[in-house]
Design a protein around this motif. Sequence first.
Motif, mmCIF file in Angstrom:
data_model
loop_
_atom_site.group_PDB
_atom_site.id
_atom_site.type_symbol
_atom_site.label_atom_id
_atom_site.label_comp_id
_atom_site.label_asym_id
_atom_site.label_seq_id
_atom_site.Cartn_x
_atom_site.Cartn_y
_atom_site.Cartn_z
ATOM 1 N N LEU A 13 3.981 10.052 6.321
ATOM 2 C CA LEU A 13 4.733 8.816 6.091
ATOM 3 C C LEU A 13 6.235 9.078 6.023
ATOM 4 C CD1 LEU A 13 2.423 6.860 3.613
ATOM 5 C CD2 LEU A 13 2.356 7.030 6.105
ATOM 6 N N ASP A 14 6.627 10.228 5.510
ATOM 7 C CA ASP A 14 8.040 10.628 5.560
ATOM 8 C C ASP A 14 8.526 10.647 7.007
ATOM 9 O OD1 ASP A 14 9.170 10.977 3.031
ATOM 10 O OD2 ASP A 14 8.190 12.924 2.756
ATOM 11 N N ASN A 15 7.724 11.254 7.869
ATOM 12 C CA ASN A 15 8.105 11.362 9.275
ATOM 13 C C ASN A 15 8.102 10.009 9.977
ATOM 14 O OD1 ASN A 15 6.344 14.460 9.247
ATOM 15 N ND2 ASN A 15 8.566 14.239 9.409
ATOM 16 N N VAL A 16 7.171 9.145 9.614
ATOM 17 C CA VAL A 16 7.147 7.793 10.200
ATOM 18 C C VAL A 16 8.433 7.056 9.855
ATOM 19 C CG1 VAL A 16 6.034 5.521 10.115
ATOM 20 C CG2 VAL A 16 4.627 7.580 10.283
ATOM 21 N N MET A 17 8.845 7.106 8.603
ATOM 22 C CA MET A 17 10.088 6.430 8.198
ATOM 23 C C MET A 17 11.290 7.004 8.941
ATOM 24 S SD MET A 17 9.728 5.751 4.085
ATOM 25 C CE MET A 17 9.104 7.370 3.626
ATOM 26 N N VAL A 66 4.220 2.023 0.281
ATOM 27 C CA VAL A 66 2.857 2.565 0.316
ATOM 28 C C VAL A 66 2.873 4.045 -0.054
ATOM 29 C CG1 VAL A 66 0.879 3.084 1.803
ATOM 30 C CG2 VAL A 66 2.022 0.861 1.963
ATOM 31 N N GLN A 67 3.857 4.763 0.442
ATOM 32 C CA GLN A 67 3.958 6.190 0.131
ATOM 33 C C GLN A 67 4.074 6.411 -1.380
ATOM 34 O OE1 GLN A 67 7.659 8.288 0.674
ATOM 35 N NE2 GLN A 67 6.654 9.889 1.875
ATOM 36 N N GLN A 68 4.796 5.544 -2.049
ATOM 37 C CA GLN A 68 5.040 5.705 -3.480
ATOM 38 C C GLN A 68 3.852 5.302 -4.345
ATOM 39 O OE1 GLN A 68 8.627 3.411 -3.963
ATOM 40 N NE2 GLN A 68 9.966 5.041 -3.210
ATOM 41 N N LYS A 69 2.882 4.633 -3.756
ATOM 42 C CA LYS A 69 1.703 4.219 -4.528
ATOM 43 C C LYS A 69 0.731 5.383 -4.701
ATOM 44 C CE LYS A 69 1.586 -0.745 -3.571
ATOM 45 N NZ LYS A 69 1.423 -1.188 -4.955
ATOM 46 N N ALA A 113 -1.253 0.161 9.909
ATOM 47 C CA ALA A 113 -1.491 1.599 10.094
ATOM 48 C C ALA A 113 -1.183 2.379 8.823
ATOM 49 C CB ALA A 113 -0.656 2.115 11.260
ATOM 50 N N VAL A 114 -0.089 2.046 8.123
ATOM 51 C CA VAL A 114 0.271 2.815 6.927
ATOM 52 C C VAL A 114 -0.754 2.603 5.817
ATOM 53 C CG1 VAL A 114 1.821 1.084 5.906
ATOM 54 C CG2 VAL A 114 2.144 3.484 5.392
ATOM 55 N N LEU A 115 -1.249 1.392 5.682
ATOM 56 C CA LEU A 115 -2.251 1.128 4.649
ATOM 57 C C LEU A 115 -3.560 1.838 4.956
ATOM 58 C CD1 LEU A 115 -1.529 -2.664 4.193
ATOM 59 C CD2 LEU A 115 -1.262 -0.931 2.427
ATOM 60 N N ALA A 116 -4.001 1.720 6.197
ATOM 61 C CA ALA A 116 -5.251 2.370 6.584
ATOM 62 C C ALA A 116 -5.152 3.882 6.422
ATOM 63 C CB ALA A 116 -5.604 2.017 8.027
ATOM 64 N N PHE A 117 -4.029 4.457 6.857
ATOM 65 C CA PHE A 117 -3.870 5.910 6.818
ATOM 66 C C PHE A 117 -3.817 6.426 5.382
ATOM 67 C CE2 PHE A 117 -1.162 9.732 6.794
ATOM 68 C CZ PHE A 117 -1.962 10.560 7.579
ATOM 69 N N LYS A 118 -3.047 5.768 4.510
ATOM 70 C CA LYS A 118 -2.942 6.239 3.124
ATOM 71 C C LYS A 118 -4.298 6.158 2.418
ATOM 72 C CE LYS A 118 -0.673 7.500 -0.685
ATOM 73 N NZ LYS A 118 0.655 7.285 -1.222
ATOM 74 N N ALA A 119 -5.140 5.208 2.853
ATOM 75 C CA ALA A 119 -6.486 5.089 2.283
ATOM 76 C C ALA A 119 -7.497 5.952 3.038
ATOM 77 C CB ALA A 119 -6.928 3.635 2.290
ATOM 78 N N VAL A 362 1.372 -6.586 -4.690
ATOM 79 C CA VAL A 362 0.399 -5.719 -4.002
ATOM 80 C C VAL A 362 1.117 -4.738 -3.087
ATOM 81 C CG1 VAL A 362 -1.544 -5.720 -2.358
ATOM 82 C CG2 VAL A 362 -1.401 -7.480 -4.134
ATOM 83 N N GLY A 363 2.277 -5.133 -2.603
ATOM 84 C CA GLY A 363 3.007 -4.318 -1.625
ATOM 85 C C GLY A 363 2.613 -4.718 -0.219
ATOM 86 N N ALA A 364 2.743 -3.772 0.720
ATOM 87 C CA ALA A 364 2.358 -4.049 2.113
ATOM 88 C C ALA A 364 0.901 -4.497 2.150
ATOM 89 C CB ALA A 364 2.552 -2.801 2.955
#
Length: 399
Positions: A13-17, A66-69, A113-119, A362-364
């Motif tokens: 997620l760092d790299n995505v940002m 999402v990264q911070q959650k 994508a970010v939500l699915a990936f973090k989960a 809830v966020g994103a």
Amino acid sequence: MNLLTTDIKNKVLDNVMQLLDERRAEILKANQKDLDAFTKDDKAMYDRLVVNDKKVDGMIQAVREVQQKDDPVGKVISEVDRNDGLRIINKTAPFGTIMIIYESRPDVTVEAAVLAFKANNKILLKGGKEAIHSNEALVDIWHEALRMNGLSEDYVKLLKLKREETQAFLKNPTEPIDLIVPRGGERLIQFVKEHSSCPVLVSGRGNNFIYVDHTADWEQSIKVILNAKTDKISACNALDKILLDKRIPDLDKKLVHLQKALHEFEVELLVDQQVKEILNNEAVIENEDTWYEEFLALKACVALVSDEMEAIEKINKYSGGHSSAIMTTDQRKAETFMEQVDSGAVYHNASTRFTDGGQMGVGAELAISTDKLHHRGPLGLEQLVTNKYYVYGQGHVRV
């Protein structure tokens, strides 16, 4: 599917940002191709299609949030220690593969994508053809971020399927799919439900109502109605139907006030026969189907009801189960309305525009679910997991 550590997920997620920021010009150029090809006949869809610097900033912010959650995977839901020594622990677990079908909005490509990936899920993105260049650019960024961390690009896939191909894919997926989320209008939702062989979680249909009680603060009501109707007509939380209590003092004057206020924003009005007697230059609601319709346009229905109970009955019959509001100074009446209206979000003296993951804390969000299983309302990070029971024994057998 392998469970990824929180650390590696956050590095991706760092790299995505970083890449979203560095490749901003490329994203905007791709989006311009989509805008140039769009006919602009559908203003709501065109608004959703636009990507500008602010939208890119929003994508980056969504990833950061999402990264911070906390990682939602592996959380203990319950623990049971039986008298015979058997230990049972219920933990959260990834769904597996989620497919989202959506129209127009390229920012969904990043948020989903970010939500699915973090989960720890894989995601299949079936965006609309109108956003193909934007989506390709954004998914390419995801793939680069995954490669930078030694991970497969399969975590985020963009499906480029025509309608007939999508229909065939839904009936016979080429890979196991654990959940499908259609995010869009009624036709898209019906198409997916009709053709899918997988579980479907319905999202996106609004058709939201507001009821103005005779005790309501009228100026406050006008302010809320205008915000809910005109702030963003392309949003699923926008207002479509306005129900007014017949007992409102100076009803005739207030109807004219409401008409003027909405006309200033170029909102087209459709009215029932009772309102027509006062606002005689407005078109009458001639077809009951109109009451079921989500407009996604500068259009609203205005009708009179006897009291909050009639309003509740009408809302529960016609609304999409998304968001409903009551304007009243009577707290007890507000509680009755909010308890009995069958919507995912119910409001007292507030605009329906707050039904949004970011606004609700809830966020994103992947979508706004109007289903009751497995979740209702904004689908955030914590809602993109299922559960699994871990049972620990010492040769236990059931007798």
